[in-house]
Design a protein around this motif. Sequence first.
Motif, PDB file in Angstrom:
ATOM      1  N   ASP A 161       6.078  -3.171  12.520  1.00  0.00           N
ATOM      2  CA  ASP A 161       5.612  -2.270  11.471  1.00  0.00           C
ATOM      3  C   ASP A 161       6.399  -0.995  11.723  1.00  0.00           C
ATOM      4  OD1 ASP A 161       3.756  -3.929  10.335  1.00  0.00           O
ATOM      5  OD2 ASP A 161       2.007  -2.712  10.825  1.00  0.00           O
ATOM      6  N   LYS A 221      -2.757  -1.070  19.120  1.00  0.00           N
ATOM      7  CA  LYS A 221      -2.792   0.376  18.867  1.00  0.00           C
ATOM      8  C   LYS A 221      -3.761   0.988  19.865  1.00  0.00           C
ATOM      9  CE  LYS A 221      -3.912   3.709  15.243  1.00  0.00           C
ATOM     10  NZ  LYS A 221      -4.058   3.932  13.801  1.00  0.00           N
ATOM     11  N   TRP A 234      -4.632  -6.551  12.617  1.00  0.00           N
ATOM     12  CA  TRP A 234      -4.844  -5.308  13.345  1.00  0.00           C
ATOM     13  C   TRP A 234      -6.336  -5.014  13.303  1.00  0.00           C
ATOM     14  CZ3 TRP A 234      -6.980  -0.612  11.606  1.00  0.00           C
ATOM     15  CH2 TRP A 234      -7.110   0.338  12.639  1.00  0.00           C
ATOM     16  N   ASP A 291       5.358  -0.006   7.552  1.00  0.00           N
ATOM     17  CA  ASP A 291       3.924   0.298   7.400  1.00  0.00           C
ATOM     18  C   ASP A 291       3.844   1.814   7.282  1.00  0.00           C
ATOM     19  OD1 ASP A 291       1.231   0.493   7.362  1.00  0.00           O
ATOM     20  OD2 ASP A 291       0.885  -0.149   9.419  1.00  0.00           O
ATOM     21  N   HIS A 307       2.267   3.333  17.125  1.00  0.00           N
ATOM     22  CA  HIS A 307       1.059   3.025  17.894  1.00  0.00           C
ATOM     23  C   HIS A 307       1.204   3.179  19.408  1.00  0.00           C
ATOM     24  CE1 HIS A 307      -0.908   0.430  14.483  1.00  0.00           C
ATOM     25  NE2 HIS A 307      -0.614   1.655  14.116  1.00  0.00           N
ATOM     26  N   TRP A 346       0.812  -1.225   0.000  1.00  0.00           N
ATOM     27  CA  TRP A 346       0.000   0.000   0.000  1.00  0.00           C
ATOM     28  C   TRP A 346       0.847   1.278   0.000  1.00  0.00           C
ATOM     29  CZ3 TRP A 346       0.204  -3.866   3.535  1.00  0.00           C
ATOM     30  CH2 TRP A 346       0.690  -3.589   4.819  1.00  0.00           C
ATOM     31  N   LYS A 406      -1.170 -11.182   9.686  1.00  0.00           N
ATOM     32  CA  LYS A 406      -1.120 -10.065  10.636  1.00  0.00           C
ATOM     33  C   LYS A 406      -2.508  -9.492  10.848  1.00  0.00           C
ATOM     34  CE  LYS A 406       1.758  -6.565   9.996  1.00  0.00           C
ATOM     35  NZ  LYS A 406       1.030  -5.320   9.644  1.00  0.00           N
ATOM     36  N   ASP A 413      -0.301   8.646  14.709  1.00  0.00           N
ATOM     37  CA  ASP A 413       0.131   7.540  13.845  1.00  0.00           C
ATOM     38  C   ASP A 413       0.437   8.137  12.474  1.00  0.00           C
ATOM     39  OD1 ASP A 413       0.648   4.974  13.021  1.00  0.00           O
ATOM     40  OD2 ASP A 413      -1.440   4.445  12.674  1.00  0.00           O
ATOM     41  N   ASP A 440       3.968  -1.905  16.059  1.00  0.00           N
ATOM     42  CA  ASP A 440       3.987  -0.799  15.091  1.00  0.00           C
ATOM     43  C   ASP A 440       4.528   0.412  15.850  1.00  0.00           C
ATOM     44  OD1 ASP A 440       3.106   1.594  13.691  1.00  0.00           O
ATOM     45  OD2 ASP A 440       1.857   0.300  12.461  1.00  0.00           O
ATOM     46  N   TRP A 482      -4.806   3.968  -0.692  1.00  0.00           N
ATOM     47  CA  TRP A 482      -4.925   3.360   0.626  1.00  0.00           C
ATOM     48  C   TRP A 482      -6.417   3.050   0.792  1.00  0.00           C
ATOM     49  CZ3 TRP A 482      -7.213   3.559   5.401  1.00  0.00           C
ATOM     50  CH2 TRP A 482      -6.502   3.024   6.458  1.00  0.00           C
ATOM     51  N   HIS A 511      -2.293  -6.571   1.573  1.00  0.00           N
ATOM     52  CA  HIS A 511      -3.435  -6.225   2.427  1.00  0.00           C
ATOM     53  C   HIS A 511      -4.681  -6.721   1.706  1.00  0.00           C
ATOM     54  CE1 HIS A 511      -5.054  -3.913   5.750  1.00  0.00           C
ATOM     55  NE2 HIS A 511      -3.875  -3.379   5.996  1.00  0.00           N
ATOM     56  N   GLU A 543      -1.424  -7.103  16.199  1.00  0.00           N
ATOM     57  CA  GLU A 543      -0.878  -5.736  16.295  1.00  0.00           C
ATOM     58  C   GLU A 543      -1.732  -4.901  17.236  1.00  0.00           C
ATOM     59  OE1 GLU A 543      -0.519  -4.078  12.385  1.00  0.00           O
ATOM     60  OE2 GLU A 543      -0.180  -2.033  13.098  1.00  0.00           O
ATOM     61  N   PHE A 598     -11.704  -3.288   8.741  1.00  0.00           N
ATOM     62  CA  PHE A 598     -12.005  -1.914   9.170  1.00  0.00           C
ATOM     63  C   PHE A 598     -12.701  -1.055   8.114  1.00  0.00           C
ATOM     64  CE2 PHE A 598      -8.069  -0.402   7.169  1.00  0.00           C
ATOM     65  CZ  PHE A 598      -7.129  -1.407   7.401  1.00  0.00           C
ATOM     66  N   TRP A 657      -7.499  -5.124  -0.277  1.00  0.00           N
ATOM     67  CA  TRP A 657      -6.900  -4.136  -1.201  1.00  0.00           C
ATOM     68  C   TRP A 657      -6.138  -4.829  -2.336  1.00  0.00           C
ATOM     69  CZ3 TRP A 657      -4.128  -0.793   3.104  1.00  0.00           C
ATOM     70  CH2 TRP A 657      -5.106  -0.180   3.919  1.00  0.00           C
TER      71      TRP A 657
HETATM   72  C1  PSV Z   1      -3.331   0.555  11.599  1.00  0.00           C
HETATM   73  O1  PSV Z   1      -3.094   1.886  11.898  1.00  0.00           O
HETATM   74  C2  PSV Z   1      -2.192  -0.055  10.793  1.00  0.00           C
HETATM   75  O2  PSV Z   1      -0.974   0.216  11.416  1.00  0.00           O
HETATM   76  C3  PSV Z   1      -2.396  -1.521  10.565  1.00  0.00           C
HETATM   77  O3  PSV Z   1      -1.165  -2.187  10.435  1.00  0.00           O
HETATM   78  C4  PSV Z   1      -3.117  -1.520   9.270  1.00  0.00           C
HETATM   79  O4  PSV Z   1      -3.227  -2.755   8.652  1.00  0.00           O
HETATM   80  C5  PSV Z   1      -2.292  -0.494   8.553  1.00  0.00           C
HETATM   81  O5  PSV Z   1      -2.119   0.515   9.520  1.00  0.00           O
HETATM   82  C6  PSV Z   1      -2.795   0.026   7.296  1.00  0.00           C
HETATM   83  O6  PSV Z   1      -1.940   1.056   6.836  1.00  0.00           O
END
Ligand code: PSV
Length: 389
Positions: A242, A182, A140, A287, A218, A22, A138, A250, A215, A387, A66, A180, A97, A69
């Motif tokens: 990440d 956050k 999240w 990321d 986060h 992405w 992964k 973020d 990440d 994205w 992803h 992951e 999401f 996507w």
């Molecule tokens: C969420 O903020 C995140 O860090 C996760 O890893 C998502 O998959 C990603 O961003 C998408 O950019």
Amino acid sequence: MSVDTAKLFAQLDQQAIELPSWAFGNSGTRFRVFPSAGVPRDPFEKIEDAAQVHKYSGIAPSVALHIPWDKVDSYSELRAHAEGLGVKLGTINSNTFQDEDYKFGSITHSNPVIRQKAIDHHFDCIDIMHETGSRDLKIWLADGTNYPGQDDIRGRQDRLADSLEKIYARIGENQRLVLEYKFFEPAFYHTDVPDWGTAYAQVAALGERASVCLDTGHHAPGTNIEFIVAQLLRLGKLGSFDFNSRFYADDDLIVGAADPFQLFRIMYEVIRGGGYGNDSDVAFMLDQCHNIEDKIPGQIRSVLNVQAMTARALAVDTKALNEAQLAGDVLAANDIFMDAFYTDVRPTLAAWRESKGLNPDPIKAFNNSGYLKQIAETRVGGQQAGWGA
Ligand code: PSV
Ligand code: MN
């Protein structure tokens, strides 16, 4: 070549940083997305761009996808395309999401039908992993609440555990689940996996092939991230990174851009804890988003930043540091640490690249290649990736 240089080169040879598909699409903020000429129209073109990063840096041999996507009709075709370009398909990132049904949660949702839909999405991701040859799934989650009392936060934790157990039961013998965390966004009162402790508690209950993804963007400002690295490595549960950098939230800026010293400290703890090199299972991923800069050189800059801070962290005189620590010599210990951070590793890294037949200045070499001009001219028509697609 001196013994030390040979040793350092051998250590640098072991570095591999995975790129996010992405990062090559258009991205922006909720205020504006500025499109770039030549942006990929499909996952095949994203992989072509990622392969350029590896071609010039020599340290980015895989690309994370992803889903949805990067949905394609044939993942084996995508895999062959990647391998033909000298890269592999890596981590599969699930995405719960962006679907209307997940407004109040996905695998934590109180409605069993929606929960099962989110679990099924992960089963689809696992099927894809078998075709792409990926090791890591992964996860999240955007799950959380905005207002106190909105939902039963304890009940959501139980449903999370239950759903993760079902997903974990599906992953293959040689596959892993990485969770992951956050602490905010898009939910603002609470998120269901806010911190490393919650992620650790959830994956520890699953089993050996489940671990935590850290990440770097986060955490609350001021969080000592390298301590979390040390702790998770100590517990054998640091699955992946990440990488990105941030000034405020973020931000998803180029790793090592906002705070190179923090990246150095993280890489030092990674190495100290056995997380670096061929013997380690820790995956290093980017990321990031490149909203205003060119994406391919932005990714090259990112992997070079990680490499530079790794080389500096490898330069720490650990024997002298240990002695100073044991002697309680605070200033000497700090001096030894800072001495490595201030080491200019650029000539060494240029020499490492030359030893691999790479151009010592990867960004300049890429810019001179004419690739950006070529994609701007040939990628006309179609829908540019962004994205979210
Ligand atoms: C969420 O903020 C995140 O860090 C996760 O890893 C998502 O998959 C990603 O961003 C998408 O950019
Ligand atoms: Mn992330």
